[in-house]
Design a protein around this motif. Structure first.
Motif, PDB file in Angstrom:
ATOM      1  N   THR A  56       0.704  -1.207   0.027  1.00  0.00           N
ATOM      2  CA  THR A  56       0.078  -0.001  -0.040  1.00  0.00           C
ATOM      3  C   THR A  56       0.724   1.271  -0.081  1.00  0.00           C
ATOM      4  O   THR A  56       1.778   1.225   0.708  1.00  0.00           O
ATOM      5  CB  THR A  56      -0.808  -0.056   1.174  1.00  0.00           C
ATOM      6  OG1 THR A  56      -2.050   1.273   0.863  1.00  0.00           O
ATOM      7  CG2 THR A  56      -0.553   0.261   2.474  1.00  0.00           C
ATOM      8  N   THR A  57       0.685   2.424  -0.979  1.00  0.00           N
ATOM      9  CA  THR A  57       1.334   3.555  -1.065  1.00  0.00           C
ATOM     10  C   THR A  57       0.859   4.525  -0.701  1.00  0.00           C
ATOM     11  O   THR A  57      -0.441   4.699  -0.346  1.00  0.00           O
ATOM     12  CB  THR A  57       1.885   3.501  -2.530  1.00  0.00           C
ATOM     13  OG1 THR A  57       0.643   3.470  -3.168  1.00  0.00           O
ATOM     14  CG2 THR A  57       2.894   2.107  -2.814  1.00  0.00           C
ATOM     15  N   ASP A 124      -2.325   7.032   3.620  1.00  0.00           N
ATOM     16  CA  ASP A 124      -2.652   6.047   2.923  1.00  0.00           C
ATOM     17  C   ASP A 124      -3.551   6.248   1.602  1.00  0.00           C
ATOM     18  O   ASP A 124      -3.657   5.683   0.689  1.00  0.00           O
ATOM     19  CB  ASP A 124      -3.392   4.738   3.866  1.00  0.00           C
ATOM     20  CG  ASP A 124      -3.229   3.494   3.054  1.00  0.00           C
ATOM     21  OD1 ASP A 124      -2.390   3.251   2.214  1.00  0.00           O
ATOM     22  OD2 ASP A 124      -3.827   2.704   3.745  1.00  0.00           O
ATOM     23  N   THR A 203      -6.347  -0.007  -1.712  1.00  0.00           N
ATOM     24  CA  THR A 203      -5.389   1.134  -2.013  1.00  0.00           C
ATOM     25  C   THR A 203      -5.430   1.639  -0.316  1.00  0.00           C
ATOM     26  O   THR A 203      -4.538   2.557   0.062  1.00  0.00           O
ATOM     27  CB  THR A 203      -5.792   1.994  -2.584  1.00  0.00           C
ATOM     28  OG1 THR A 203      -7.172   2.383  -2.797  1.00  0.00           O
ATOM     29  CG2 THR A 203      -5.245   1.465  -4.337  1.00  0.00           C
ATOM     30  N   THR A 204      -6.370   1.427   0.405  1.00  0.00           N
ATOM     31  CA  THR A 204      -6.603   1.996   1.749  1.00  0.00           C
ATOM     32  C   THR A 204      -6.610   1.037   3.132  1.00  0.00           C
ATOM     33  O   THR A 204      -7.622   1.497   3.867  1.00  0.00           O
ATOM     34  CB  THR A 204      -7.614   3.050   1.748  1.00  0.00           C
ATOM     35  OG1 THR A 204      -8.772   2.437   1.267  1.00  0.00           O
ATOM     36  CG2 THR A 204      -7.247   4.137   1.105  1.00  0.00           C
TER      37      THR A 204
HETATM   38 MG    MG Z   1      -2.634   3.633  -0.235  1.00  0.00          MG
END
Ligand code: MG
Ligand code: NAP
Length: 493
Positions: A56-57, A124, A203-204
């Protein structure tokens, strides 16, 4: 075939900068993000059975924040078994008053760690820290407090009924309000005596996993809440698991339809909170400056990553020019950039994919011959960004008016009579929310009764409250979350 556009060249740039704020970044010193996160199953963090992890970025700088477990069918099965055992052994046997106590404890612990949650949500997901701090996290605590209060009062919520929990609830949530959507799902499920398997968006996932830590510290019986991370397949695995009694889904209309088909013919109960395309209607007797702020808040809040965003603006002809001028003026003062800066109004777009979707819609808009205004912003080199965008000269049949863009893009149309604007406002497949701005109470009643939307705001926009039901008509979903109505989907009578 779409023509190739150079968006920067073809979009008219309007800007008048002049001054700026000094940076005011929120500190991250008090926040601990681990390198790797496992699933939370049966009260423990357990490694994924498939052995796989995904990254996750941070969408504001494209840097990796953590590795997160990729859930497979076996993980989901383990989570559902843990939830069933917890339901049979502890949660369904516990007194409603004690269940309420646990939920109050979660609410208070969220308040204690509010800053940490806000920072992680922003890192996040890309939303401005001001919103995570002042909107998301306080609402999360409020939803837990509110539903904690209902736990021992269900007989008053449904007088004469004898409400019973369903069993195991499978819950799947999106990336735009990650922790808030987890609260909307978990709090009413626990208050009504159900146990939970929840999957956050790919993604979160981090604030759901932090919530798992709190749930562990709060000493909830093991398995009452299970969190399995992963992608769409992990969500599908929850939906298709035979021992899940209820599915609560928030996300896109497309996935909602897939879920509805897959559970057809089973006994699973279903709530769907799906997309939207809200009309924000400004009459010529509205207070102009307040309305302009309401329009800005309606669409640019959270980068327009809001299912109920006021993405279609309808302005009565007499005030169309003044609203448009004031709107463009105000848009130019919005600060786009580092979400961790307390001055930032518009943060990062949640992912590269979502930015691509927004840009495709802008190309479609240009192809259709619309006027597209985008403010000039000083953007960071890395990350995913979209400056506030206004689409004018747009027709009712335009795809930008009909389809959900889920970004900071506002279409503007005019109208003469209430009948005309009602016709236009109701002419989309969605029916989640809407807004009306006028000095006259009678117009408010008229419009709120006739706009086919589950939520209507009058002289305000994007306001949420745990006591108030939320949900859509038409392709915006079915069932309600929040308020007393939000208890019903987790009960049988
Ligand atoms: Mg993320
Ligand atoms: P999405 O693609 O539908 O994903 C939502 C969730 O479902 C994610 O956790 C996703 O996992 C999972 N998922 C994907 N495919 C699935 C499948 N076949 N079966 C089961 N689960 C599956 O939506 P999104 O792009 O994350 O969120 C944006 C949408 O949510 C917008 O349309 C917005 O309007 C809507 N939304 C509605 C409300 C409301 O209350 N009405 C609130 C917020 C958002 P991955 O993340 O791994 O793909």
């Amino acid at each position: 075939m779409l023509k190739e556009f150079d968006l920067k060249k073809d979009i008219k740039l309007d800007f008048t900068s002049g001054w700026s704020y000094d940076p005011a970044p929120e500190s991250t010193d008090h926040v601990h993000i681990k390198d790797q996160y496992d699933h939370f199953i049966g009260g423990k963090f357990v490694a994924p059975q498939g052995g796989q992890y995904f990254d996750t970025t941070n969408p504001a700088n494209e840097k990796k924040l953590a590795s997160v477990a990729m859930g497979c069918d076996k993980d989901v099965d383990a989570a559902v078994k843990a939830a069933r055992t917890a339901y049979d052994k502890y949660w369904s046997k516990m007194s409603p008053r004690d269940r309420g106590r646990y939920i109050y404890r979660i609410a208070r612990m969220i308040q204690e760690r509010a800053r940490e949650f806000a920072v992680i949500e922003t890192l996040d997901g890309g939303k401005p820290i001001r919103e995570s701090r002042d909107v998301d996290v306080p609402l999360v605590a409020a939803y837990f407090f509110y539903y904690a209060g209902w736990a021992d009062k269900l007989q008053y919520a449904f007088p004469g009924g004898n409400p019973k929990p369903l069993g195991v609830a499978g819950q799947i949530i999106p990336w735009n309000f990650p922790l808030l959507m987890a609260a909307w799902k978990i709090a009413p499920a626990l208050a009504t005596g159900n146990t939970v398997v929840l999957k956050p968006a790919e993604t979160t996932p981090l604030t759901s996993l932090k919530l798992a830590e709190i749930i562990q510290e709060a000493d909830l019986p093991p398995g009452v809440v299970n969190i399995v991370t992963g992608a769409g397949d992990t969500g599908a695995s929850i939906v298709n698991h035979p021992n899940v009694d209820k599915i609560a889904f928030t996300g896109s209309t497309n996935v909602g339809k897939i879920i509805q088909k897959s559970i057809a013919g089973t006994n699973k109960k279903l709530t769907l909170e799906l997309g939207g395309k809200a009309a924000n209607i400004i009459f010529d007797d509205a207070t102009i400056d307040q309305a302009v702020e309401g329009i800005i808040n309606g669409i640019f809040f959270n980068q327009g990553h809001v299912c109920c965003a006021g993405s279609r603006l309808f302005v009565q002809e007499g005030v169309a020019d003044i609203i448009r001028d004031k709107l463009i003026d105000r848009m130019q003062s919005l600060i786009v950039g580092d979400p961790m800066d307390k001055n930032t109004d518009i943060g990062a777009i949640n992912s590269k994919e979502q930015l691509g979707t927004i840009q495709r819609y802008l190309e479609i808009g240009l192809n259709e011959g619309n006027e597209i205004y985008q403010t000039k912003c000083d953007l960071p080199d890395k990350g995913y960004w979209c400056c506030p965008t206004l689409v004018a000269n747009v027709s009712q049949s335009s795809r930008l008016v009909q389809e959900e863009i889920f970004g900071p893009v506002l279409t503007i149309q005019t109208f003469r009579t209430p009948e005309e604007v009602l016709e236009k406002a109701n002419n989309t497949p969605y029916g989640l929310s809407g807004g009306v701005w006028t000095d006259k109470g009678s117009k408010i009643f008229n419009m709120t009764n006739k706009v086919r939307a589950g939520v209507m705001w009058a002289n305000t926009f994007n306001k949420f409250d745990p006591t108030s039901p939320f949900g859509g008509y038409k392709e915006s979903g079915l069932g309600r979350e929040g308020g007393l109505h939000g208890l019903y989907p987790y009960l049988k009578f």
